[in-house]
Design a protein around this motif. Structure first.
Motif, mmCIF file in Angstrom:
data_model
loop_
_atom_site.group_PDB
_atom_site.id
_atom_site.type_symbol
_atom_site.label_atom_id
_atom_site.label_comp_id
_atom_site.label_asym_id
_atom_site.label_seq_id
_atom_site.Cartn_x
_atom_site.Cartn_y
_atom_site.Cartn_z
ATOM 1 N N LEU A 1 0.838 -1.198 0.000
ATOM 2 C CA LEU A 1 0.000 0.000 0.000
ATOM 3 C C LEU A 1 0.876 1.253 0.000
ATOM 4 C CD1 LEU A 1 -2.762 -0.985 2.591
ATOM 5 C CD2 LEU A 1 -2.986 -0.855 0.097
ATOM 6 N N ARG A 2 0.393 2.286 -0.664
ATOM 7 C CA ARG A 2 1.149 3.533 -0.791
ATOM 8 C C ARG A 2 0.417 4.691 -0.123
ATOM 9 N NH1 ARG A 2 5.008 3.968 -5.127
ATOM 10 N NH2 ARG A 2 5.487 1.919 -6.001
ATOM 11 N N ARG A 3 1.138 5.750 0.072
ATOM 12 C CA ARG A 3 0.545 6.968 0.631
ATOM 13 C C ARG A 3 -0.628 7.411 -0.234
ATOM 14 N NH1 ARG A 3 3.715 9.639 4.200
ATOM 15 N NH2 ARG A 3 2.628 11.589 3.750
ATOM 16 N N GLY A 4 -1.642 7.943 0.410
ATOM 17 C CA GLY A 4 -2.793 8.438 -0.339
ATOM 18 C C GLY A 4 -3.711 7.346 -0.842
ATOM 19 N N CYS A 5 -3.663 6.160 -0.241
ATOM 20 C CA CYS A 5 -4.464 5.034 -0.742
ATOM 21 C C CYS A 5 -5.889 5.026 -0.192
ATOM 22 C CB CYS A 5 -3.777 3.709 -0.416
ATOM 23 S SG CYS A 5 -3.604 3.371 1.352
ATOM 24 N N THR A 6 -6.212 5.893 0.757
ATOM 25 C CA THR A 6 -7.575 5.903 1.314
ATOM 26 C C THR A 6 -8.518 6.651 0.383
ATOM 27 O OG1 THR A 6 -7.008 7.863 2.625
ATOM 28 C CG2 THR A 6 -6.822 5.711 3.703
ATOM 29 N N ARG A 7 -9.742 6.143 0.298
ATOM 30 C CA ARG A 7 -10.769 6.736 -0.543
ATOM 31 C C ARG A 7 -12.099 6.681 0.217
ATOM 32 N NH1 ARG A 7 -6.561 6.735 -3.070
ATOM 33 N NH2 ARG A 7 -6.165 6.072 -5.222
ATOM 34 N N VAL B 1 -9.938 1.411 0.421
ATOM 35 C CA VAL B 1 -8.481 1.437 0.352
ATOM 36 C C VAL B 1 -8.096 0.956 -1.031
ATOM 37 C CG1 VAL B 1 -6.338 0.423 1.190
ATOM 38 C CG2 VAL B 1 -8.113 1.083 2.812
ATOM 39 N N ALA B 2 -7.276 1.748 -1.732
ATOM 40 C CA ALA B 2 -6.854 1.404 -3.087
ATOM 41 C C ALA B 2 -5.470 0.784 -3.053
ATOM 42 C CB ALA B 2 -6.853 2.656 -3.976
ATOM 43 N N PRO C 1 1.683 -0.878 -14.447
ATOM 44 C CA PRO C 1 2.128 0.515 -14.562
ATOM 45 C C PRO C 1 2.225 1.150 -13.177
ATOM 46 C CG PRO C 1 0.245 0.059 -15.999
ATOM 47 C CD PRO C 1 0.379 -1.093 -15.044
ATOM 48 N N THR C 2 2.670 2.388 -13.123
ATOM 49 C CA THR C 2 2.783 3.054 -11.830
ATOM 50 C C THR C 2 1.406 3.326 -11.263
ATOM 51 O OG1 THR C 2 2.849 5.196 -12.921
ATOM 52 C CG2 THR C 2 4.957 4.135 -12.471
ATOM 53 N N LEU C 3 1.327 3.429 -9.924
ATOM 54 C CA LEU C 3 0.035 3.659 -9.268
ATOM 55 C C LEU C 3 -0.551 4.982 -9.758
ATOM 56 C CD1 LEU C 3 -1.791 2.399 -7.095
ATOM 57 C CD2 LEU C 3 -0.717 3.914 -5.440
ATOM 58 N N GLY C 4 -1.812 4.956 -10.069
ATOM 59 C CA GLY C 4 -2.478 6.128 -10.623
ATOM 60 C C GLY C 4 -2.815 5.902 -12.088
ATOM 61 N N ASP C 5 -1.927 5.180 -12.807
ATOM 62 C CA ASP C 5 -2.200 4.819 -14.194
ATOM 63 C C ASP C 5 -2.581 3.356 -14.308
ATOM 64 O OD1 ASP C 5 -1.404 7.383 -14.886
ATOM 65 O OD2 ASP C 5 0.688 6.783 -15.112
ATOM 66 N N ASP C 6 -2.720 2.687 -13.183
ATOM 67 C CA ASP C 6 -2.853 1.238 -13.157
ATOM 68 C C ASP C 6 -4.301 0.802 -13.396
ATOM 69 O OD1 ASP C 6 -2.593 -1.424 -12.808
ATOM 70 O OD2 ASP C 6 -1.572 -1.311 -10.877
ATOM 71 N N PRO C 7 -4.618 0.246 -14.564
ATOM 72 C CA PRO C 7 -5.994 -0.211 -14.789
ATOM 73 C C PRO C 7 -6.330 -1.437 -13.960
ATOM 74 C CG PRO C 7 -4.574 -0.851 -16.616
ATOM 75 C CD PRO C 7 -3.747 0.022 -15.722
ATOM 76 N N TRP C 8 -5.314 -2.087 -13.370
ATOM 77 C CA TRP C 8 -5.566 -3.262 -12.551
ATOM 78 C C TRP C 8 -5.593 -2.913 -11.066
ATOM 79 C CZ3 TRP C 8 -2.502 -3.444 -16.932
ATOM 80 C CH2 TRP C 8 -3.015 -4.212 -17.973
ATOM 81 N N GLU C 9 -5.629 -1.638 -10.759
ATOM 82 C CA GLU C 9 -5.780 -1.231 -9.369
ATOM 83 C C GLU C 9 -7.130 -1.726 -8.842
ATOM 84 O OE1 GLU C 9 -4.921 2.938 -8.088
ATOM 85 O OE2 GLU C 9 -7.026 2.914 -7.514
ATOM 86 N N ARG C 10 -7.151 -2.178 -7.602
ATOM 87 C CA ARG C 10 -8.403 -2.637 -7.004
ATOM 88 C C ARG C 10 -8.612 -1.925 -5.677
ATOM 89 N NH1 ARG C 10 -9.371 -7.865 -3.886
ATOM 90 N NH2 ARG C 10 -10.931 -6.372 -3.249
ATOM 91 N N PHE D 1 5.792 4.160 0.412
ATOM 92 C CA PHE D 1 5.079 3.001 0.938
ATOM 93 C C PHE D 1 4.671 3.241 2.388
ATOM 94 C CE2 PHE D 1 7.791 1.221 -2.404
ATOM 95 C CZ PHE D 1 6.841 0.546 -3.163
ATOM 96 N N LEU D 2 3.511 2.709 2.765
ATOM 97 C CA LEU D 2 3.097 2.813 4.163
ATOM 98 C C LEU D 2 4.027 2.027 5.074
ATOM 99 C CD1 LEU D 2 -0.803 2.484 3.955
ATOM 100 C CD2 LEU D 2 0.606 4.554 3.929
ATOM 101 N N PHE D 3 4.581 0.935 4.545
ATOM 102 C CA PHE D 3 5.518 0.112 5.310
ATOM 103 C C PHE D 3 6.849 0.064 4.557
ATOM 104 C CE2 PHE D 3 1.256 -1.351 6.311
ATOM 105 C CZ PHE D 3 1.277 -1.391 7.694
ATOM 106 N N PRO D 4 7.630 1.156 4.621
ATOM 107 C CA PRO D 4 8.893 1.199 3.878
ATOM 108 C C PRO D 4 9.902 0.209 4.453
ATOM 109 C CG PRO D 4 8.723 3.078 5.359
ATOM 110 C CD PRO D 4 7.396 2.375 5.412
#
Length: 705
Positions: A369-375, A385-386, A399-408, A431-434
């Protein structure tokens, strides 16, 4: 399939082995391996930042076979996975994790070939494969592992169209097409279980979650505030440092001594190992407080401090304690710079427990999970949570997060959002857990890598030890009991949540948070998704629970347990019918739902009553239908009505009703209780007495008079 590789292709010098693979952003060029290298680094092509992917060291392989298996590995890397290898393949490339595991098992085959003087795969005939199978069956390994040793060989054959002739097995179909699982079944050792991950014991899990939530909600803000204060002191932006602006180093020291003397503050010190150790001044912390050049107190100026007569603290305090545990501050004194890194780690892993357990995510999905993943859904208000899929074909292209069509997205409860917010305040890493929360990691920098599951396991043990060492339970018992199955590791949370939702739907987990909402949100996250693992876990847990309840109900009836109520006869008939269902061996999760239809008698044990559910006579269903509320295929205990004909009362229910009757009688006779509440308690007590009377007078065969 593309043209087959030739021997000239296999010996290409300077070709990148990952040239057809998407790479993780930020991959260093020196981590990209070439065909002729003795070490192949595959980690840059793995999508997960937390994963540990060992490099392929070809010097550990038989030297005469390295060129052969390098060619095979290149085919694995570049060729689409055949449908015959995995039924879920849609022309996708083999995942890096699977590829590394295949090579690990293929190395056993390569060593066997070297021992039998086989210089190429083309020399391996059907007779040789039979000998290899016998070799595998004699190994001291599980049937599961043995089957994968055979699967690896068959995978090489499946890629034959992409291999040169000397790298193809000399067989029309290995072992006559017999599945490797059946080939390995002749082993004397039993096959691995469908799911051997142990659940976390109820007492341990509830305490661990309760303290994790307390860590996030009560203790965490103090830790974050201390971390923020320390960062401000380091950067020179803390409000207390403004008084030293424009002063020389000597003047700053003199001003500090005067202020500390007036306020009766102590000098920052180093932590003492024992009470008899002499206190030592933490000069670097003092220099940080005063923003002295080079963060040092010159030796010529140290007498200003030494001659001041100020006491020295046991450690260098930072922050303020505001959080309360049971109405008292959770610790007596402020935090120290020495303790802070450990407390940050404890807070981080507590957030992991909350997110992982209350969302149903896999460990890798949480760790990536990355920063800004809450919705939050604007229409429904659901908390989301994205992230990215942790399993399945959707992971192929990333692809990178934000352009990822497979994001769930996952639907979650509010404590999960709170934990994520806390993590975003702990670090600026993506990352939330670097990989590291404190010092830069020399090999796995935090901007590119996440924490590993093995490190989370270690942090969980440290967190539990810290809680038990810091806070005391009754009679000095551990507040987080030891789990009977041993250490707690990340994959155990998801299996435990499925168990709790099915077995304890009304049980409190912590902070008045019920499993009902968690069950709804977690199940909603996976409904209609390609990833059905969570729903499969729930189905297995339901089947196990139903079979256990059926067995217990039948055993108690056989032992003479009395049953009364309108549905007593139906209860006995269903218990007897379900007991006659002997069940079947379940070797595939998709068989569970079918077996549930045969094994489930639809008997629901509630709090002091048992519902022998029949939809057409269910009073709760009729009530919800009249109110226009959604109707589920099962009872609603919150709307249970005493006159419902689906009710039955076992001796277990009557014992619970008797306990409740004592409480109601006490409330009805309490003069301090308001009259309306006394009247209500008295009426409820009379209803229970009627149930007890009918139970005592009902015929033993279970039919009401």
């Amino acid at each position: 399939m593309g043209r087959p590789l030739t021997s000239d292709d296999a010996s290409r010098v300077g070709e990148l082995i990952l040239r057809h693979r998407p790479l993780r952003p930020g991959t260093s060029p020196d981590k990209l391996s070439h065909f002729e290298d003795a070490v192949w680094h595959l980690a840059p092509a793995h999508p997960d930042a937390h994963a540990k992917i060992n490099a392929i060291r070809w010097d550990h392989w038989p030297a005469e076979l390295v060129e052969v298996f390098k060619t095979v590995t290149l085919a694995f890397l570049e060729g689409p996975t055949p449908r015959s290898v995995t039924v879920t393949s849609h022309g996708d490339l083999m995942s890096i994790g699977t590829l590394v595991y295949r090579l690990r098992t293929l190395r056993v085959f390569a060593e066997w070939m070297r021992h039998h003087h086989l210089a190429s795969l083309h020399e391996v005939t059907d007779q040789q494969l039979d000998r290899y199978r016998q070799h595998v069956l004699r190994l001291e390994a599980s049937t599961h592992h043995k089957s994968h040793l055979l699967i690896a060989v068959r995978t090489v054959w499946e890629y034959r169209d992409r291999l040169p002739s000397h790298c193809r097995l000399n067989t029309h179909n290995p072992w006559g097409g017999t599945p490797p699982v059946r080939l390995a079944a002749a082993s004397s050792r039993p096959a691995a279980a469908e799911n051997t991950t142990p659940r976390i014991a109820a007492a341990t899990m509830e305490a661990l979650l309760a303290w994790s939530l307390r860590m996030v909600e009560v203790i965490g803000p103090d830790i974050v505030a201390a971390r923020t204060e320390l960062d401000q002191l380091e950067a020179g932006t803390h409000p207390s440092q403004r008084a030293f602006d424009g002063l020389t180093s000597r003047q700053r020291l003199q001003a500090f001594v005067a202020d500390a003397t007036q306020r009766r503050h102590a000098l920052p010190g180093h932590p003492r190992c024992n009470p008899h150790e002499q206190a030592r001044i933490n000069w670097s912390q003092l220099a940080r407080l005063l923003q002295l050049p080079q963060r040092q107190v010159p030796a010529s100026l140290q007498p200003v401090i030494l001659d001041s007569g100020l006491p020295v603290d046991d450690g260098s305090p930072v922050g303020t304690i505001r959080g309360l545990v049971q109405g008292r501050p959770w610790r007596e004194g402020p935090l120290t710079t020495h303790e802070l890194p450990g407390l940050i780690s404890h807070l981080s892993v507590a957030c992991f427990v909350v997110i992982s357990y209350l969302s149903g995510m896999r460990p890798g999905e949480v760790l990536n999970l990355r920063r800004g993943c809450t919705r939050q859904d604007e229409t429904t208000g659901q908390l989301l949570v994205a992230g990215r899929y942790g399993k399945g074909p959707a992971r192929t292209h990333r692809p990178t997060l934000g352009d990822d069509p497979w994001e769930r997205t996952w639907v979650v409860v509010r404590p999960v959002h709170h934990a994520i917010t806390m993590l975003e305040q702990l670090s600026d890493a993506p990352f939330l857990f670097p990989s590291s929360l404190h010092k830069p990691h020399p090999i796995r920098p935090a901007e590119l890598h996440a924490r590993r599951s093995s490190e989370i396991t270690r942090d969980l043990g440290s967190f539990i030890a810290w809680v038990n060492g810091t806070f005391c339970g009754l009679d000095d018992e551990a507040v987080i009991p030891t789990d009977p199955a041993g250490r707690i590791y990340p994959t155990r949370f998801r299996r435990t949540l499925a168990y709790f939702i099915v077995r304890r739907p009304r049980g409190l987990i912590a902070a008045a948070l019920q499993y009902g909402p968690v069950s709804t949100t977690v199940t909603l996250s996976y409904s209609g998704k390609a990833d059905s693992g969570w729903l499969d876990d729930l189905a297995v847990e339901r089947l196990e629970a139903i079979l256990e309840h059926n067995q217990r109900d039948h055993a108690l009836l056989t032992a003479g347990e009395h049953v009364s109520g309108p549905a007593a006869t139906d209860y006995r008939d269903r218990v007897e019918s379900s007991h006659r269902f002997a069940g079947r061996v379940v070797n595939r999760v998709r068989n569970v739902e079918r077996l549930l239809q045969h094994a489930d008698p639809s008997i629901h044990h509630g709090d002091g009553m048992t519902c022998v559910y029949r939809a057409e006579t269910a009073a709760c269903r009729t009530s919800r239908q009249a109110q226009g509320l959604p109707i589920d295929d099962g009872p609603h205990e919150a709307e249970c009505q005493s006159g419902c004909v689906n009710l039955a009362y076992t001796d277990r229910d009557i014992a619970r009703q008797s306990e409740r009757l004592n409480v109601l009688d006490a409330a009805a006779d309490d003069p301090m209780t308001p009259a309306p509440l006394r009247d209500r308690a008295r009426a409820q007590a009379e209803q229970i007495r009627a149930v007890l009377t009918r139970h005592q007078t009902a015929p033993k065969e279970g039919r009401t008079p």
